[in-house]
Design a protein around this motif. Structure first.
Motif, PDB file in Angstrom:
ATOM      1  N   ASP A   1     -16.690  12.364  -5.745  1.00 12.77           N
ATOM      2  CA  ASP A   1     -15.556  12.807  -6.550  1.00 12.77           C
ATOM      3  C   ASP A   1     -14.357  11.872  -6.483  1.00 12.77           C
TER       4      ASP A   1
ATOM      5  N   ARG B   1     -15.485   7.861 -11.672  1.00 13.60           N
ATOM      6  CA  ARG B   1     -15.788   8.621 -10.464  1.00 13.60           C
ATOM      7  C   ARG B   1     -16.755   7.848  -9.585  1.00 13.60           C
TER       8      ARG B   1
ATOM      9  N   ARG C   1     -14.409  19.534  -0.267  1.00 16.50           N
ATOM     10  CA  ARG C   1     -14.308  20.249  -1.541  1.00 16.50           C
ATOM     11  C   ARG C   1     -13.764  21.652  -1.336  1.00 16.50           C
TER      12      ARG C   1
END
Length: 296
Positions: A128, A141, A269
């Protein structure tokens, strides 16, 4: 630094003599026994501009990778895929040399190919992450960074007429993926390989190519990779069973994530999602507080 020194040596001793010593040339390998060229061929460069670009890219990507992996793991990834690729290139050259004698004269060297494999490791540890150019007009990305480098290498090789170089780049990229997918060992988690769906062969390419990448990946896996993986798994199992129970318990305890270990991708995340939710709640509460009271 290695690429810069190779450029300096090229000008000092001459390009031909330098490549005979450090590039992977099957003919020289047979007659001079340059065993070190199985590794050195991937890290030399004769063009100073290319050496600077690839060297800075290596440094930038390595700093990102060492945030999630140890330097020992990074060194293994840098050496093993290129070493295996060199051996495969030599074996294939000897097989096809009777039919195409000129293949013995081909020279393999490119510092750009390991950059594309290093970008593949970035896809695994930081999918990411966003990468920008100098002015910030272009961003990509980390999950697709490897496609940029591999695509540039293939275009340059094909346009320049180095078709064997294009095949070499694809082979090295595939070997690097096999190593990450089935054999790389994470010292922090104690897990070998990466069975996540994001590291499937088809997931390395755009979704529109799945009708091609899925059957091709399955064919290559069934013919070349599956027998090796089965033998390696059986060897690992025999090695674990032969150890005393105390060592197995100690290994299981040591394989747990260390307290000072940098957050894994999933944890990062989760933390990012929680932070985003808290920021939205704080913004909503501030808007509610600043809103004028309703008239009765």
């Amino acid at each position: 630094g290695i690429m810069g020194m190779s450029c300096v040596c090229t000008f000092v001793v001459g390009r031909t003599f330098f490549l005979e010593l450090f590039a992977l040339n099957p003919y020289n390998f047979i007659h001079i026994y340059n065993i070190w060229t199985l590794i050195s061929y991937a890290y030399i460069e004769t063009n100073i501009i290319t050496a600077i670009i690839n060297g800075l890219t290596w440094l930038y990507l390595a700093r990102i990778i060492t945030y999630h992996r140890t330097e020992k793991e990074l060194m293994k990834f840098i050496i093993y895929p290129n070493l295996i690729t060199g051996l495969i290139v030599l074996i294939c050259t000897y097989i096809f040399a009777p039919f195409f004698p000129t293949v013995l004269e081909w020279t393999y060297y490119s510092s750009a190919v390991p950059v594309s494999t290093l970008a593949l490791l970035v896809k695994q540890v930081a999918p990411d992450a966003l990468f920008y150019n100098i002015r910030g007009y272009f961003r990509i990305r980390g999950a697709f960074l490897h496609l940029v480098y591999l695509g540039m290498i293939e275009v340059v090789a094909i346009v320049g007429g180095y078709y064997h170089g294009a095949l070499y780049a694809l082979l090295c990229f595939y070997i690097a993926w096999v190593y990450l997918r089935y054999f790389s060992f994470n010292e922090h988690t104690g897990i070998r390989g990466d069975k996540n769906a994001t590291m499937e062969f088809a997931a390395l390419f755009p979704h529109v190519m799945r009708h091609l990448t899925v059957p091709v990946g399955n064919i290559f896996f069934t013919i070349f990779i599956q027998p090796i993986v089965k033998r390696f798994s059986a060897y690992e199992l025999r090695k674990e069973v032969s150890k005393p129970v105390e060592l197995l318990i100690e290994k299981k305890a040591s394989s747990e994530v260390k307290p000072n270990y940098v957050k894994t991708i999933e944890e990062s995340r989760r933390v990012s999602a929680i932070a985003e939710i808290e920021a939205r709640m704080a913004k909503s509460a501030k808007e509610t507080k600043d809103a004028p009271p309703e008239k009765e």
